[in-house]
Motif scaffolding. Structure first.
Motif, short mmCIF file in Angstrom:
data_model
loop_
_atom_site.label_atom_id
_atom_site.label_comp_id
_atom_site.label_asym_id
_atom_site.label_seq_id
_atom_site.Cartn_x
_atom_site.Cartn_y
_atom_site.Cartn_z
N THR A 484 5.19 -1.37 -1.55
CA THR A 484 3.87 -1.07 -1.00
C THR A 484 2.78 -1.05 -2.06
OG1 THR A 484 4.38 1.29 -1.17
CG2 THR A 484 4.85 0.20 0.93
N GLN A 485 3.12 -0.66 -3.28
CA GLN A 485 2.10 -0.66 -4.33
C GLN A 485 1.67 -2.07 -4.69
OE1 GLN A 485 3.42 1.73 -7.62
NE2 GLN A 485 3.07 3.66 -6.52
N GLY A 486 2.65 -2.98 -4.80
CA GLY A 486 2.30 -4.37 -5.10
C GLY A 486 1.48 -4.99 -4.00
N LEU A 487 1.86 -4.73 -2.74
CA LEU A 487 1.10 -5.27 -1.61
C LEU A 487 -0.31 -4.68 -1.58
CD1 LEU A 487 0.76 -6.84 1.00
CD2 LEU A 487 1.91 -4.97 2.21
N HIS A 488 -0.41 -3.37 -1.82
CA HIS A 488 -1.71 -2.72 -1.82
C HIS A 488 -2.64 -3.36 -2.86
CE1 HIS A 488 -4.67 0.49 -2.78
NE2 HIS A 488 -4.63 0.69 -1.48
N ALA A 489 -2.12 -3.62 -4.04
CA ALA A 489 -2.94 -4.25 -5.09
C ALA A 489 -3.40 -5.63 -4.67
CB ALA A 489 -2.14 -4.32 -6.39
N ALA A 490 -2.51 -6.40 -4.00
CA ALA A 490 -2.88 -7.75 -3.56
C ALA A 490 -3.92 -7.69 -2.44
CB ALA A 490 -1.64 -8.50 -3.09
N LEU A 491 -3.81 -6.73 -1.55
CA LEU A 491 -4.81 -6.58 -0.49
C LEU A 491 -6.18 -6.28 -1.08
CD1 LEU A 491 -2.58 -4.57 1.99
CD2 LEU A 491 -3.72 -6.73 2.55
N ILE A 492 -6.22 -5.41 -2.08
CA ILE A 492 -7.48 -5.12 -2.75
C ILE A 492 -8.00 -6.37 -3.45
CG2 ILE A 492 -8.50 -3.87 -4.69
CD1 ILE A 492 -8.25 -2.05 -2.40
N ARG A 493 -7.10 -7.09 -4.10
CA ARG A 493 -7.49 -8.27 -4.89
C ARG A 493 -8.11 -9.35 -4.02
NH1 ARG A 493 -9.26 -12.04 -6.83
NH2 ARG A 493 -8.53 -13.40 -8.52
N TRP A 494 -7.56 -9.58 -2.81
CA TRP A 494 -8.01 -10.70 -2.00
C TRP A 494 -8.84 -10.29 -0.78
CZ3 TRP A 494 -8.08 -15.18 -4.17
CH2 TRP A 494 -7.18 -15.46 -5.20
N PHE A 495 -8.69 -9.06 -0.32
CA PHE A 495 -9.38 -8.65 0.89
C PHE A 495 -10.31 -7.45 0.69
CE2 PHE A 495 -5.64 -10.99 2.21
CZ PHE A 495 -6.18 -11.88 3.13
N GLY A 496 -10.47 -7.02 -0.55
CA GLY A 496 -11.47 -6.02 -0.87
C GLY A 496 -11.10 -4.61 -0.44
N THR A 497 -12.09 -3.74 -0.51
CA THR A 497 -11.90 -2.34 -0.12
C THR A 497 -11.62 -2.26 1.37
OG1 THR A 497 -13.44 -1.66 -1.86
CG2 THR A 497 -12.98 -0.06 -0.11
N PRO A 498 -10.62 -1.49 1.78
CA PRO A 498 -10.29 -1.45 3.21
C PRO A 498 -11.39 -0.81 4.04
CG PRO A 498 -9.05 0.20 2.01
CD PRO A 498 -9.73 -0.65 0.97
N ALA A 499 -11.40 -1.17 5.31
CA ALA A 499 -12.41 -0.63 6.21
C ALA A 499 -12.21 0.85 6.46
CB ALA A 499 -12.39 -1.40 7.52
N THR A 500 -10.96 1.31 6.41
CA THR A 500 -10.65 2.73 6.58
C THR A 500 -9.94 3.21 5.34
OG1 THR A 500 -8.55 2.20 7.66
CG2 THR A 500 -10.47 2.53 9.08
#
Length: 519
Positions: A484-500
């Motif tokens: 989950t940490q690796g995925l979280h970093a990739a989400l931030i890297r490509w999809f920015g700050t989450p909406a929630t």
């Protein structure tokens, strides 16, 4: 064939307001980009110097990767209805390439004139309400910290200004946007002159050369007399491409004469053909140049405005449309406010090397068609090598555009990282998480539900793994579905700050909360 009439798309520039992206150039690159932006909710407009579509055939093919792009929007099927033929492979300097072994649902080239692709894309824009400002030539622009102000001129000299957050130059090899930007365009001038023409032929007694004549890969074997080959376009029209001693050193803007065409027809394989009428013709060279940068400030370049090369292997239109597909979601994310820092810069970082590789392989192809003894030895060697399936498949994937892999900084190494996921439906501007609905990865991605889907039934690399796919279909993270940490970093890297807001619970709990399925 396209009639070239499209008065319904001519829009008064004075009525165009509140534009986020102004695109200069209504070729396939500019039109596809406008479609992508509109589908992602961006207000765009296209400015085109020509008052109407020319109807000229120009480029004639869609490579497999371009077919995949169009298919994910539901547009390939209607374009196939407008196509002339499907070719089971491609070619490298006329040497056949087999597409059957490529990992794609479309292992063929779609034979279709560029004019029909433009007509189709422009019809989509009309449905979306995107203005196409025909007869509006971009003559100047200035950019500031907030926007770009462009001046558009009509044929009668009337000028209008359009202000947009970004300007994209998709206005061809002689790009006004690139020139006004002062962007260096290094490379080399053309050394070989050729010509292309749409011609009507007189009927032959045996029916050869008719509209039902099958397409053949061009014979580009070196010949001192030059190259000449025909392709049927339907409605009694043929495409003639030729180059010989007469075309060398000709002025690029000099009209192609009927006598030149007759001489080329005499060199074409098969029975003698007679010219009935020359519809359109143009000269081109093997000039090879690439913009030093694809972006400066709020101005970006795409398609032939960013790179020119010899039309070897049928890659030019496809390279430009793939530029547009890469740029569209990044520009939309930037304008919608969720793009992470540096996302728009990855357009240049990713597409410039792809363009450079096409320039390199087209230069190599041109050399292999020259009647030079050393070049002919190399051609013989390559001909032998391409009989090996693995070698043929590697070169075929390069020409087809299916072997592109983008660098994904910060992600752990994985065989699929940076590669495309063929056949995955992706709504414009949205990514996808390929994982089980009950996985920890699904829970981790929940805060990005406004920009990342979890398609039902989508395949993953292996059991217990997850793939994060960008809106353009390329894998930007791959790993264990409990990383989950690796995925979280990739989400931030490509999809920015989450909406929630995210919490530790979101990162680590595999509670089975799922993202909405793609529709």
């Amino acid at each position: 064939m396209d009639t070239g009439t499209d008065a319904d798309t001519i829009t008064d520039a004075d009525t165009v307001t509140d534009i986020e992206v102004l695109i200069a150039g209504a070729g396939p690159t500019g039109l596809l980009l406008a479609c992508e932006l509109r589908l992602a909710g961006v207000r765009a407009a296209v400015a085109e110097r020509l008052p109407r579509r020319s109807g000229q055939s120009k480029a004639l093919n869609l490579q497999p990767r371009t077919a995949e792009i169009l298919d994910c929007r539901g547009w390939l099927a209607p374009l196939l209805d407008r196509s002339l033929t499907l070719l089971p492979g491609g070619h490298f300097a006329g040497l056949p390439l087999d597409y059957a072994a490529l990992d794609t649902a479309f292992p063929h080239q779609v034979g279709i004139p560029q004019a029909r692709v433009e007509e189709f894309l422009e019809s989509r824009l009309a449905q979306y309400g995107v203005p196409v400002l025909r007869g509006r030539e971009l003559t100047s622009f200035r950019q500031d910290a907030e926007a770009v102000t462009a001046t558009l001129r009509t044929p009668d000299g009337t000028e209008h200004t359009v202000r947009a957050r970004y300007l994209v130059g998709a206005d061809g090899g002689r790009s006004t946007v690139r020139r006004l930007l002062g962007m260096p365009f290094p490379g080399r001038d053309g050394r070989i002159g050729m010509a292309v023409a749409d011609v009507e032929l007189a009927p032959t007694g045996d029916g050869s050369g008719g509209p039902d004549e099958p397409w053949q890969l061009p014979d580009l074997a070196p010949d001192p007399a030059g190259v000449a080959f025909l392709l049927p376009l339907g409605d009694g029209v043929h495409r003639l491409t030729f180059g010989g001693p007469e075309q060398q050193n000709a002025d690029r803007d000099a009209p192609v004469t009927d006598d030149e065409v007759r001489g080329a027809l005499a060199r074409c394989p098969g029975p003698r053909r007679e010219l009935r009428r020359l519809r359109w013709a143009s000269r081109f060279t093997d000039a090879s140049r690439q913009a030093e940068r694809y972006a400066e400030g709020r101005v970006l370049l795409a398609g032939d405005a960013a790179h020119i090369h010899a039309p070897a292997g049928g890659q030019g239109l496809n390279l430009g449309m793939q530029d547009a597909f890469n740029l569209g979601w990044k520009l939309a994310a930037t304008l919608r406010g969720w793009a992470p820092d540096g996302l728009l810069a990855t357009y240049h970082d990713e597409r410039h090397p792809v363009g450079a590789r096409v320039l390199a392989n087209t230069r190599a192809q041109v050399v292999l068609t020259l009647p030079d003894p050393d070049a002919m030895v190399v051609r013989d060697l390559l001909t032998d090598l391409l009989t090996e399936p693995q070698a043929n498949r590697r070169v075929a994937a390069m020409i087809a555009g299916t072997d592109i892999r983008y660098p994904m900084p910060g992600a752990p190494d994985h065989p699929l990282l940076g590669a495309r996921v063929p056949g995955l439906p992706l709504p414009a501007g949205r990514g996808a998480l390929l994982t089980d609905a009950a996985s920890a990865a699904t829970s981790t991605a929940k805060p990005w539900a406004d920009r990342v889907d979890r398609p039902d039934g989508a395949p993953v690399a292996a059991e217990g793994e997850a793939l994060l796919v960008r809106p353009d279909g390329y894998v930007c993270w791959a790993g264990r579905d409990d990383d989950t940490q690796g995925l979280h970093a990739a989400l931030i890297r490509w999809f920015g700050t989450p909406a929630t807001p995210t919490t530790d619970h979101d990162h680590h709990d595999g509670s089975g909360c799922s993202l909405p399925s793609a529709t």
